[in-house]
Design a protein around this motif. Structure first.
Motif, PDB file in Angstrom:
ATOM      1  N   SER A 330      53.470  79.897 -44.721  1.00 22.48           N
ATOM      2  CA  SER A 330      52.880  80.049 -43.378  1.00 22.48           C
ATOM      3  C   SER A 330      51.353  79.973 -43.432  1.00 22.48           C
ATOM      4  O   SER A 330      50.722  79.622 -42.448  1.00 22.48           O
ATOM      5  N   ASP A 331      50.737  80.261 -44.587  1.00 27.33           N
ATOM      6  CA  ASP A 331      49.278  80.082 -44.677  1.00 27.33           C
ATOM      7  C   ASP A 331      48.910  78.805 -45.411  1.00 27.33           C
ATOM      8  O   ASP A 331      47.768  78.353 -45.361  1.00 27.33           O
ATOM      9  N   ASN A 332      49.870  78.199 -46.126  1.00 24.15           N
ATOM     10  CA  ASN A 332      49.635  76.908 -46.787  1.00 24.15           C
ATOM     11  C   ASN A 332      50.942  76.113 -46.810  1.00 24.15           C
ATOM     12  O   ASN A 332      51.760  76.258 -47.717  1.00 24.15           O
ATOM     13  N   ILE A 333      51.104  75.256 -45.815  1.00 21.42           N
ATOM     14  CA  ILE A 333      52.351  74.462 -45.689  1.00 21.42           C
ATOM     15  C   ILE A 333      52.303  73.222 -46.586  1.00 21.42           C
ATOM     16  O   ILE A 333      53.311  72.533 -46.769  1.00 21.42           O
ATOM     17  N   ARG A 334      51.140  72.921 -47.169  1.00 25.99           N
ATOM     18  CA  ARG A 334      50.957  71.621 -47.843  1.00 25.99           C
ATOM     19  C   ARG A 334      51.890  71.397 -49.037  1.00 25.99           C
ATOM     20  O   ARG A 334      52.412  70.299 -49.192  1.00 25.99           O
ATOM     21  N   PRO A 335      52.162  72.405 -49.890  1.00 23.16           N
ATOM     22  CA  PRO A 335      53.096  72.122 -50.990  1.00 23.16           C
ATOM     23  C   PRO A 335      54.484  71.740 -50.475  1.00 23.16           C
ATOM     24  O   PRO A 335      55.092  70.792 -50.969  1.00 23.16           O
ATOM     25  N   SER A 336      54.989  72.451 -49.448  1.00 20.93           N
ATOM     26  CA  SER A 336      56.328  72.088 -48.979  1.00 20.93           C
ATOM     27  C   SER A 336      56.319  70.828 -48.123  1.00 20.93           C
ATOM     28  O   SER A 336      57.299  70.091 -48.094  1.00 20.93           O
ATOM     29  N   MET A 337      55.221  70.545 -47.463  1.00 21.12           N
ATOM     30  CA  MET A 337      55.203  69.382 -46.572  1.00 21.12           C
ATOM     31  C   MET A 337      54.854  68.078 -47.279  1.00 21.12           C
ATOM     32  O   MET A 337      55.392  67.022 -46.958  1.00 21.12           O
ATOM     33  N   TYR A 338      53.914  68.152 -48.218  1.00 23.46           N
ATOM     34  CA  TYR A 338      53.452  66.913 -48.883  1.00 23.46           C
ATOM     35  C   TYR A 338      53.615  66.960 -50.399  1.00 23.46           C
ATOM     36  O   TYR A 338      52.998  66.173 -51.103  1.00 23.46           O
TER      37      TYR A 338
END
Ligand code: LLP
Length: 442
Positions: A330-338
Motif C-alpha cells: 500500500s505504500d509501494n505498489i511497484r514491486p507487485s505491479m512492475y
C-alpha cells in the motif's frame, strides 16, 4: 559528468557516530522513533542537486522550460522546493492542479496533460490560468473549445502525438508506441490542425508534445523523438502557414534502483537532445523552438527512502526465510505491479557483516505483497529498522489504503532538521468519508 539520478542513495546518506544511517544530518533511527514507521524520508539537498543538474545540463539551450512531472510525487512542500528551483509543472488532474496552485506556483508555468480530462478539470485549469493544455484527442479538442468559449477565453494548447517509438522499459510504462491510449496518431495531426484553425477558434496551437516512456536508459531514443517532432512542426508550419514554436519531449530519464541499473547522466541526455535539436533546426529550417521537458522520477526518486520496522519472521523448513515489515504494497505498489527491484539496508546495523539471505514481505493480505525477493542482511532482530532506497517517485503517489491501513507520514530532512510534510493518516481519517445510512445504524 555524473548526475544525481545515477546515485542509488540520497547524496547526504552517511553512517553517523551512533553507527546508524543518517540522511540530511538526521539519524534514521531517531526519525523512526519520533515519527513512527513506515515513514517516507525525503532529502532536500538531493532534490535541489538534481534540479541544478538539469539546469546546468540544458544551459547550452536557453529556450528551455523544465516542467516537473508532479505525478511522481505531488505534495505542497515538494512543489514549493521545485518551483523555487525555477521549474514549472506537468499536472494530470484537478488534484495536482490544486496542489501546485495552493503552494503558490505561478500557474502560467503549469502544463496540463492527460488522455481523459474531465469538464470540471478543464474548467478549473482555464479558470486558474494554467499556461498550456496538451490536448490528447479529437473529443478533448471539441470539449476544450466549448469550455473556453463559455468562459470567453482563448486557451493555449499543444497537441499530444504518438511518435511511434518503442523504448525498452516495462510494457505498462511505455507510452510512445503506435498502439497507445495516449495522443494523436501522426496520420491524424492534419485533421486536428484543420479543426483548430477552422472550427475551434478559442484554441491557440503553439506546438507538439510527446512522451515516449518512463525509466528510460537509452539516450539515442530522445534524438529519434526530436527528429519526428521537428519534422512534423516544419511540415505543419509550411502546410498551414503557421509559426508553431514549442516542442515538448516529455520525461522518462531513468534512475538507479539496483547496482545493476545504469541510468544515463542528465548531462549526456541533454547533450544528445540539444545537438539533435540544433541539427534538426538547420535541416528542417525552423526557428529555434521553445523546448519543454517533463522529468518526474529522475527529479525525486533518489531523494526518497522508506523506513520500516521489522516485525515477524518465518523460516520455511528447507525453504526461504521471510521477514515482515510494517508496510508494503500500500505504500509501494511497484514491486507487485512492475516487478520493480529495490535495495535496502538495516539503518541500525549498516556496518555489520551480512549473514542471512531473506525475502522482505509486506504486511498486507496478499501473497504477492513482497517488497524485495532476495537480499542479504546482518543477523535480523525484531525491531530493526529497514531503509529501502529510491522510493521518492511513484511510491507515495501510488499509495492506497488497502486493508484499511493508514498512509505513512513523510518528512523532509535538511541540515540536521526534519519537518513533517505529510501527516500520517489516522484511523479517523480512514473513516472520515464513510456514511452510514440511517436505516443501517446499529
Ligand atoms: N510526461 C508525461 C506525459 C508522462 O506521462 C510521464 C509519466 C512523465 C512526463 C514523467 O515520466 P518520468 O520522468 O517520471 O519517467 N507509475 C510508473 C511510472 C508511470 C509514468 C507515467 N508517465 C512507475 O512507477 O514506474
Amino acid at each position: 559528468m555524473n548526475s544525481t539520478n545515477q546515485s542509488l542513495k540520497p547524496l547526504t546518506l552517511k553512517i553517523n557516530k551512533n553507527s546508524n544511517l543518517e540522511i540530511g544530518g538526521c539519524d534514521l533511527i531517531e526519525l523512526a522513533e519520533k515519527y513512527g514507521t513506515p515513514l517516507y524520508v525525503l532529502d532536500e539537498h538531493t532534490i535541489r542537486s538534481i534540479c541544478k543538474d538539469y539546469k546546468d545540463a540544458f544551459k547550452a539551450y536557453p529556450k528551455v522550460n523544465m516542467m516537473y512531472a508532479s505525478k511522481a510525487l505531488c505534495t505542497m512542500a515538494v512543489t514549493s522546493i521545485i518551483a523555487s528551483e525555477g521549474f514549472g509543472f506537468d499536472v494530470v488532474s484537478a488534484g495536482e492542479i490544486y496542489t501546485v496552485y495552493k503552494s503558490g506556483v505561478n500557474m502560467s508555468k503549469v502544463l496540463f496533460n492527460g488522455n481523459n480530462k474531465s469538464v470540471d478539470e478543464l474548467s478549473l485549469a482555464i479558470k486558474l490560468g494554467v499556461g498550456r493544455i496538451s490536448v490528447d484527442n479529437f473529443f478533448e479538442l471539441s470539449l476544450l473549445n466549448e469550455i473556453a468559449k463559455s468562459q470567453n477565453k482563448t486557451v493555449d494548447i499543444l497537441l499530444r502525438i504518438t511518435p511511434g517509438i518503442e523504448c525498452h522499459t516495462h510494457e505498462y510504462i511505455q507510452t510512445g508506441h503506435l498502439d497507445s491510449k495516449f495522443g494523436f496518431d501522426l496520420t491524424q495531426i492534419d485533421e486536428a490542425v484543420e479543426l483548430i484553425l477552422n472550427n475551434y477558434t478559442n484554441l491557440k496551437l503553439h506546438g507538439l508534445h510527446a512522451h515516449i516512456g518512463s525509466q528510460i536508459f537509452e539516450t539515442s531514443i530522445y534524438g529519434d523523438e526530436i527528429e519526428i517532432l521537428v519534422k512534423e512542426i516544419a511540415r505543419l508550419n509550411k502546410k498551414f502557414d503557421l509559426q508553431l514554436d514549442e516542442l515538448n519531449i516529455g520525461g522518462g530519464i531513468g534512475v538507479k534502483y539496483t547496482e545493476d541499473d545504469c541510468p544515463p547522466s542528465v548531462y549526456d541526455v541533454a547533450e544528445i537532445i540539444i545537438n539533435k535539436l540544433n541539427e534538426c533546426i538547420e535541416k528542417y529550417k525552423i526557428e529555434a523552438p521553445v523546448l519543454f521537458i517533463e522529468p518526474g522520477r529522475s527529479i525525486i526518486s533518489t531523494s526518497g527512502v522508506t523506513l520500516y520496522t521489522i516485525g515477524s519472521s518465518k523460516q520455511v523448513p528447507k525453504g526461504k526465510k521471510y521477514i515482515a515489515v510494517d508496510g508494503g504494497m500500500s505504500d509501494n505498489i511497484r514491486p507487485s505491479m512492475y516487478q520493480a527491484e529495490y535495495v535496502a539496508e538495516l539503518a541500525n546495523k549498516p556496518q555489520e557483516e551480512l549473514k542471512e539471505k531473506v525475502v522482505v514481505a509486506g504486511r498486507f493480505c496478499e501473497s504477492g505483497d513482497i517488497l524485495i525477493k532476495n537480499i542479504e542482511f546482518p543477523e535480523i532482530e525484531e525491531g530493526d529498522i529497514l531503509c529501502v532506497y529510491n522510493t521518492g517517485a511513484y511510491n507515495y503517489s501510488m499509495a492506497s489504503n488497502y486493508n484499511r491501513v493508514e498512509k505513512p507520514a513523510m518528512v523532509l530532512v535538511n541540515n540536521s532538521q526534519s519537518d513533517i510534510i505529510i501527516n500520517r493518516e489516522t484511523l479517523d481519517d480512514l473513516i472520515s468519508h464513510d456514511e452510514i445510512p440511517d436505516r443501517l445504524h446499529l
